[in-house]
Write a protein that holds these residues in place. Structure first.
Motif, mmCIF file in Angstrom:
data_model
loop_
_atom_site.group_PDB
_atom_site.id
_atom_site.type_symbol
_atom_site.label_atom_id
_atom_site.label_comp_id
_atom_site.label_asym_id
_atom_site.label_seq_id
_atom_site.Cartn_x
_atom_site.Cartn_y
_atom_site.Cartn_z
ATOM 1 N N GLN A 276 23.672 62.391 100.625
ATOM 2 C CA GLN A 276 23.841 61.283 101.566
ATOM 3 C C GLN A 276 25.019 61.534 102.505
ATOM 4 N N ILE A 279 23.959 63.866 105.189
ATOM 5 C CA ILE A 279 23.141 63.147 106.175
ATOM 6 C C ILE A 279 24.046 62.372 107.123
ATOM 7 N N ASP A 280 25.005 61.666 106.557
ATOM 8 C CA ASP A 280 25.864 60.785 107.354
ATOM 9 C C ASP A 280 26.781 61.544 108.296
ATOM 10 N N LYS A 285 21.456 67.393 109.525
ATOM 11 C CA LYS A 285 20.631 67.583 110.728
ATOM 12 C C LYS A 285 20.820 68.988 111.288
ATOM 13 N N ALA A 297 13.264 65.162 108.395
ATOM 14 C CA ALA A 297 14.542 64.541 108.047
ATOM 15 C C ALA A 297 14.358 63.157 107.431
ATOM 16 N N ASP A 299 16.785 59.590 106.186
ATOM 17 C CA ASP A 299 18.083 58.978 106.486
ATOM 18 C C ASP A 299 18.750 58.380 105.257
ATOM 19 N N LYS A 300 18.019 58.388 104.129
ATOM 20 C CA LYS A 300 18.600 57.853 102.899
ATOM 21 C C LYS A 300 18.107 58.669 101.712
#
Length: 310
Positions: A276, A279-280, A285, A297, A299-300
């Motif tokens: 996570q 991702i953040d 990405k 992709a 997002d969580k």
């Protein structure tokens, strides 16, 4: 997702040359899936340890300073070998980044696909990162931390000379990798549906190979009429086949991949937190873009998405 054997046998020299590039050329999924051009030499920002996440790492892993990760290096662009024999790919880059977030190093070991989950259960590996679709059956034996979305797809010889319909493979010779969700699909869904329709099933329940490279070769050589694999793997194979393969039909059955860990592992929350965080902060990405698979992709990241109802 797979299991494999006798690489490049029974192929003429020209076909061997084309198929070898499938395993060794560093690129990935097709632009028709909304992905960019892969660039295996692209750089990714350095990942620094996150003290809060590092504090979640069990003492034994901290003491070892590394994570032992099983991956089947025949599934480009996710995990495969370059010209020097080094294991590279999407999952390898993500494994390195996850380990770095936790203040550790990743040691990725090539393994037969069907040996990875048993290897986790026997403590040979701490993690499995090898394009494992998160399924109910897998969640019963390991924890799964989601990190990517992938579907299934079908490829045939260029021009589709046998007029293969991706939705109706009844009676056809279809290559598939042992242990994959596609192999399960033939047994659990496709062939029962063929029987219900009064048609013969996919021949022999699928022509199963230990290596995804052999699956691709079976279609290139004409041994089989079609192949089934994960969507980005099919896209990659088509691009690297020198014009010998094409995708038929649409991607279907999109589901998340999961990092596999021992059931109830104390590492599981740390791995989920690391995914996570990547991702953040945008690193995730960058890695997906490097391999041309950003269409997958998420997002969580969640733990055991099936059980959690995601």
């Amino acid at each position: 997702m797979s299991a494999r054997s006798q690489r490049n046998r029974l192929l003429a020299a020209g076909l061997v040359a084309a198929s070898v590039s499938l395993a060794l050329t560093a690129c990935s999924s097709g632009k028709d899936e909304g992905s960019g051009a892969p660039n295996a030499s692209a750089t990714v920002n350095e990942v620094k340890a996150d003290p809060k996440l590092a504090s979640l790492v069990p003492d034994d892993a901290k003491a070892a300073g590394k994570l032992l990760i099983g991956a089947d290096a025949s599934y480009a662009p996710d995990e495969f070998k370059d010209d020097s024999g080094k294991v590279i790919g999407l999952d390898v880059d993500l494994a390195n980044a996850i380990a770095a977030k936790l203040g550790l190093k990743a040691e990725v070991q090539d393994s037969g696909f069907t040996a990875i989950l048993p290897g986790i259960q026997s403590n040979k590996f701490q993690l499995g990162m090898s394009s494992f679709t998160d399924t109910k059956e897998r969640e019963e034996v390991v924890d799964m931390v989601t990190y990517f979305n992938s579907g299934s797809a079908v490829a045939v010889k260029k021009g589709n000379p046998e007029k293969i319909d991706a939705k109706d493979l009844c009676g056809k010779k279809v290559a598939v990798q042992t242990g994959t969700t596609q192999a399960d699909e033939i047994n659990d869904t496709r062939n029962p549906d063929c029987v219900k329709a009064g048609k013969p099933g996919i021949q022999n329940g699928g022509d199963k190979f230990d290596l995804q490279t052999d699956v691709t070769n079976a279609v290139v050589s004409g041994r089989d009429q079609a192949m089934m694999a994960d969507s980005q793997v099919v896209d990659y194979a088509v691009k690297q086949s020198g014009g010998q393969l094409e995708k038929v039909g649409e991607t279907y059955g999109v589901a998340p991949y999961g990092v596999a860990l021992a059931k109830g592992s104390k590492l599981t929350p740390a791995i989920q937190g690391a995914v996570q965080s990547l991702i953040d902060d945008g690193t995730y990405k960058q890695i997906l873009t490097k391999w041309g698979v950003e269409a997958g992709a998420i997002d969580k990241s969640v733990i055991n998405s099936v059980a959690a109802g995601h």
